[in-house]
Write an enzyme that holds these catalytic residues in place. Sequence first.
Site, PDB file in Angstrom:
ATOM      1  N   GLY A 244      -6.558  -2.699 -66.336  1.00  0.00           N
ATOM      2  CA  GLY A 244      -6.257  -1.943 -67.544  1.00  0.00           C
ATOM      3  C   GLY A 244      -5.497  -2.692 -68.616  1.00  0.00           C
ATOM      4  N   PRO A 287      -7.223  -7.240 -63.256  1.00  0.00           N
ATOM      5  CG  PRO A 287      -6.529  -9.345 -63.987  1.00  0.00           C
ATOM      6  CD  PRO A 287      -6.493  -8.430 -62.792  1.00  0.00           C
ATOM      7  NE  ARG A 325     -15.310  -2.707 -75.315  1.00  0.00           N
ATOM      8  CZ  ARG A 325     -14.348  -2.705 -76.219  1.00  0.00           C
ATOM      9  NH1 ARG A 325     -14.438  -3.446 -77.309  1.00  0.00           N
ATOM     10  NH2 ARG A 325     -13.286  -1.965 -76.049  1.00  0.00           N
ATOM     11  CE1 TYR A 329     -16.272   3.593 -73.488  1.00  0.00           C
ATOM     12  CE2 TYR A 329     -16.422   1.246 -73.899  1.00  0.00           C
ATOM     13  CZ  TYR A 329     -16.516   2.321 -73.036  1.00  0.00           C
ATOM     14  OH  TYR A 329     -16.844   2.104 -71.729  1.00  0.00           O
ATOM     15  CB  CYS A 356     -35.048   3.243 -84.305  1.00  0.00           C
ATOM     16  SG  CYS A 356     -36.063   1.984 -85.077  1.00  0.00           S
ATOM     17  CD  GLU A 357     -30.506   6.063 -80.889  1.00  0.00           C
ATOM     18  OE1 GLU A 357     -29.758   6.967 -81.328  1.00  0.00           O
ATOM     19  OE2 GLU A 357     -31.324   6.237 -79.973  1.00  0.00           O
ATOM     20  CE1 TYR A 385     -15.735  -3.282 -68.174  1.00  0.00           C
ATOM     21  CE2 TYR A 385     -13.926  -3.936 -69.608  1.00  0.00           C
ATOM     22  CZ  TYR A 385     -14.388  -3.557 -68.366  1.00  0.00           C
ATOM     23  OH  TYR A 385     -13.508  -3.449 -67.320  1.00  0.00           O
TER      24      TYR A 385
HETATM   25  C1  PLP Z   1     -12.808  -1.367 -64.470  1.00  0.00           C
HETATM   26  C2  PLP Z   1     -11.854  -1.545 -63.377  1.00  0.00           C
HETATM   27  C3  PLP Z   1     -10.822  -2.479 -63.488  1.00  0.00           C
HETATM   28  C4  PLP Z   1     -10.597  -3.353 -64.693  1.00  0.00           C
HETATM   29  O1  PLP Z   1     -10.347  -2.699 -65.862  1.00  0.00           O
HETATM   30  P1  PLP Z   1      -9.910  -3.537 -67.155  1.00  0.00           P
HETATM   31  O2  PLP Z   1      -9.541  -2.514 -68.136  1.00  0.00           O
HETATM   32  O3  PLP Z   1     -11.098  -4.334 -67.582  1.00  0.00           O
HETATM   33  O4  PLP Z   1      -8.773  -4.412 -66.764  1.00  0.00           O
HETATM   34  C5  PLP Z   1      -9.968  -2.634 -62.409  1.00  0.00           C
HETATM   35  N1  PLP Z   1     -10.117  -1.898 -61.284  1.00  0.00           N
HETATM   36  C6  PLP Z   1     -11.108  -0.990 -61.140  1.00  0.00           C
HETATM   37  C7  PLP Z   1     -11.218  -0.234 -59.888  1.00  0.00           C
HETATM   38  C8  PLP Z   1     -11.999  -0.782 -62.186  1.00  0.00           C
HETATM   39  O5  PLP Z   1     -12.967   0.128 -62.035  1.00  0.00           O
END
Ligand code: PLP
Length: 429
Positions: A244, A287, A325, A329, A356-357, A385
């Site tokens: 995350g 990560p 993305r 998002y 075509c969107e 991603y």
């Molecule tokens: C997607 C995911 C991550 C990594 O997420 P990031 O935001 O790219 O760091 C880590 N653990 C699990 C289980 C995930 O599904």
Amino acid sequence: MVKKVIQFHQPLSNEDGILLFEGFNTVELAKKFDTPLYLISEKRVRDNYNRLHNALLQNYDKIRVYYAAKANSNLSVLRSLEAEGAYLDAVSPGEIFLALKAGFSPERILFTGTSVRNDELNFIANSNVVVNIDSFSELDRLLLHIVPKTLSVRINPKIGSGHHDHCITAGPQTKFGLWEKETLKTYAKAKRAGVEKFGIQMHVGSGILNLEPIILAFDNLLSMAKKIHDKLGITFEFIDMGGGLGVPYKPEENELDLCTFSKRILSLFKRRIAEYNLGTPFFCLEPGRYLVSDASILLTSVNTVKVTPFKKFIGVDAGLNTLLRPSMYGSYHHVLVANKVTSQEKEIYDVVGPICESGDFLARDRLLPEIEEGDLLALLNAGAYGFAMSSQYNSRPRAAEVLIKNKKCLLVRKRETFDSLVFNQQMVE
Ligand SMILES: *Cc1c(COP(=O)(O)O)cnc(C)c1O
């Protein structure tokens, strides 16, 4: 002419108004490999890994960094991280397959699935990777195939966070993780079945630059670990805070201060494991984005400049099929004009693709230098991603990927062709 002052970060630089990537002229790379083209800096991936790993080692000895392969599962990227000593987080059997191919040993792979099929559990059991359970039923069904030596459980730490609703993966609204009652039941069952070593994991969301939610959630995870320890006598081999970690996409955003992050999360961790008598487990994190996002850019050529009574559109050869993305998002990717990177901005444009969107845009309302057909744009931070979410929508073959490694440009994924569009199709009369 007024010269613009831009801060270029590794692996980007400027030479006489041309954008360089790892020292290579992007205009020449676009000519050589064609566009749309993903460029990946191997060095930047390694640097990102080492910077994070070292920052954590400053505060605790037993650290494992699991690369979340779904962010970018190119085999050469996986290979580099394997060589650097990373562990790997897989969310599907396909990712386990790729990780093994890239040289990861099974013990260094953690499988975190959700909604896992029985035959997939069989494959996972046979591949001997470590499993991180996402439901009681998954454990029940896994035990039909194997009693794993080591097992982890993904808990829901009650608090989630993320850059978009779709990317919040903890808290009351998500399908992920186990709540307290199920958690205790799952560990109890695993222990009874003969599992010897345990882990505990959470993953609260993606693209997080503000640490507070992660810290609070991690504290919740640690008190759950204490409950499990007290009630079931389980000690943990590893405690995993998930992924995350966010990266700045906009020029005005700040990077995560790794030193502060490491100090805060690990001082909490050390305080709690001592207070709760949890021994000295490995501290793990997963990560994805943080390791690969800024190691890659997407190059795309300008096909058309179209002026309507309301807007100016730059039509390029990459679209939501290449980089989803922005459309999915509303994400921001910074745009540079690679062949005139220092020219003064003049006009506001939308950058749109060939799909075509109306949702097919890469950037909206961007102040850019005057654009002409044939110009080359670079979308920054495209490594996480990016290719991973690309598709053949509108029957467009997927882009190529080039890795810059040891001062060489290596084609690590060929551009798809029309043949790729019929691969696996069977025409019937
Ligand atoms: C997607 C995911 C991550 C990594 O997420 P990031 O935001 O790219 O760091 C880590 N653990 C699990 C289980 C995930 O599904």
